[in-house]
Design a protein around this motif. Structure first.
Motif, mmCIF file in Angstrom:
data_model
loop_
_atom_site.group_PDB
_atom_site.id
_atom_site.type_symbol
_atom_site.label_atom_id
_atom_site.label_comp_id
_atom_site.label_asym_id
_atom_site.label_seq_id
_atom_site.Cartn_x
_atom_site.Cartn_y
_atom_site.Cartn_z
ATOM 1 N N ALA A 1 4.582 8.250 -0.247
ATOM 2 C CA ALA A 1 3.284 8.815 0.124
ATOM 3 C C ALA A 1 2.562 7.751 0.949
ATOM 4 N N PHE A 2 1.889 8.204 2.022
ATOM 5 C CA PHE A 2 1.182 7.274 2.898
ATOM 6 C C PHE A 2 -0.305 7.615 2.919
ATOM 7 N N SER A 3 -1.114 6.572 2.936
ATOM 8 C CA SER A 3 -2.554 6.733 3.096
ATOM 9 C C SER A 3 -2.939 5.947 4.347
ATOM 10 N N SER A 4 -3.832 6.507 5.162
ATOM 11 C CA SER A 4 -4.122 5.818 6.433
ATOM 12 C C SER A 4 -5.617 5.754 6.723
ATOM 13 N N TRP A 5 -5.957 4.777 7.537
ATOM 14 C CA TRP A 5 -7.328 4.554 8.013
ATOM 15 C C TRP A 5 -7.259 4.272 9.493
ATOM 16 N N GLU A 6 -8.249 4.786 10.227
ATOM 17 C CA GLU A 6 -8.358 4.478 11.662
ATOM 18 C C GLU A 6 -9.770 4.026 11.979
ATOM 19 N N SER A 7 -9.855 3.020 12.857
ATOM 20 C CA SER A 7 -11.170 2.540 13.279
ATOM 21 C C SER A 7 -11.866 3.617 14.112
ATOM 22 N N ARG A 8 -13.174 3.753 13.921
ATOM 23 C CA ARG A 8 -13.921 4.752 14.709
ATOM 24 C C ARG A 8 -14.397 4.174 16.039
ATOM 25 N N ILE A 9 -14.143 2.870 16.235
ATOM 26 C CA ILE A 9 -14.673 2.230 17.479
ATOM 27 C C ILE A 9 -13.874 2.715 18.674
#
Ligand SMILES: Nc1nc2c(c(=O)[nH]1)N=C([C@H](O)[C@H](O)COP(=O)(O)OP(=O)(O)OP(=O)(O)O)CN2
Length: 166
Positions: A158-166
């Motif tokens: 299972a993968f959890s991800s985050w992306e910068s909003r900049i």
């Protein structure tokens, strides 16, 4: 106009990024697995800008942090503190998992309650990603995205991800 800095994706998947833990998955208010264990594996990919010196960031720092996050969970029975189906009671050096009509006893030393809803690979991945993002070692780096995976066995992640909003 300065050219866009190139981005790179650095993937870390080391055998030593693992933790052995006991758990039981809750499927409903009345159904659960028996207590059992896994050798959970962790991997991580970070997308970052490459500097004019050809370096994004020292990935050794990332490996050290990931190993520390694994070590925090190693050799414990993991219990969910935020489950809608299970309560955790601490009494006289014991921990009781209250589930349906069961009162499951553990010694304090053997248990690690976690701020998750269920001890599943998806919840563990989200927790470890949140803990990774809080670590000061990664502060101030021009990180654009992070993906963290947790596996409970060969071929299931299972993968959890985050992306910068900049
Ligand atoms: N969405 C999820 N479903 C299930 C999870 C989970 O974390 N997320 N976890 C489980 C249990 O932990 C179960 O013990 C998983 O083990 P299993 O699939 O049996 O693992 P194996 O390595 O033994 O798999 P094989 O296919 O038998 O090799 C269940 N569901």
């Amino acid at each position: 106009m300065t050219p866009q800095q190139p981005l790179t994706r650095i993937e870390i998947s080391k055998d030593y990024l693992n933790f052995s833990a006991g758990h039981f998955t809750l499927f409903s208010a009345t159904e659960r697995e028996n207590l059992h264990g896994h050798n959970f594996q962790v991997r991580c990919a970070v997308t970052a800008a490459v500097g004019t010196d050809g370096l994004a960031f020292d990935y050794v720092l990332l490996k050290r942090v990931l190993k520390n996050l694994c070590d925090q969970l190693d050799e414990r029975v993991l219990l969910p503190q935020r489950s809608p189906h299970l309560c955790i009671e601490h009494r006289d050096g014991m921990v009781f998992a209250l589930f349906a009509d069961e009162r499951i006893p553990f010694l304090e030393r053997d248990v690690l309650p976690l701020p998750i809803r269920n001890v599943t690979i998806e919840e563990l991945a989200a927790l470890l990603l949140a803990r990774l993002r809080e670590r000061p070692e990664l502060a101030g780096r021009d990180l654009r995205a992070i993906e963290l995976g947790v596996s409970s066995g060969l071929g299931q992640w299972a993968f959890s991800s985050w992306e910068s909003r900049i």
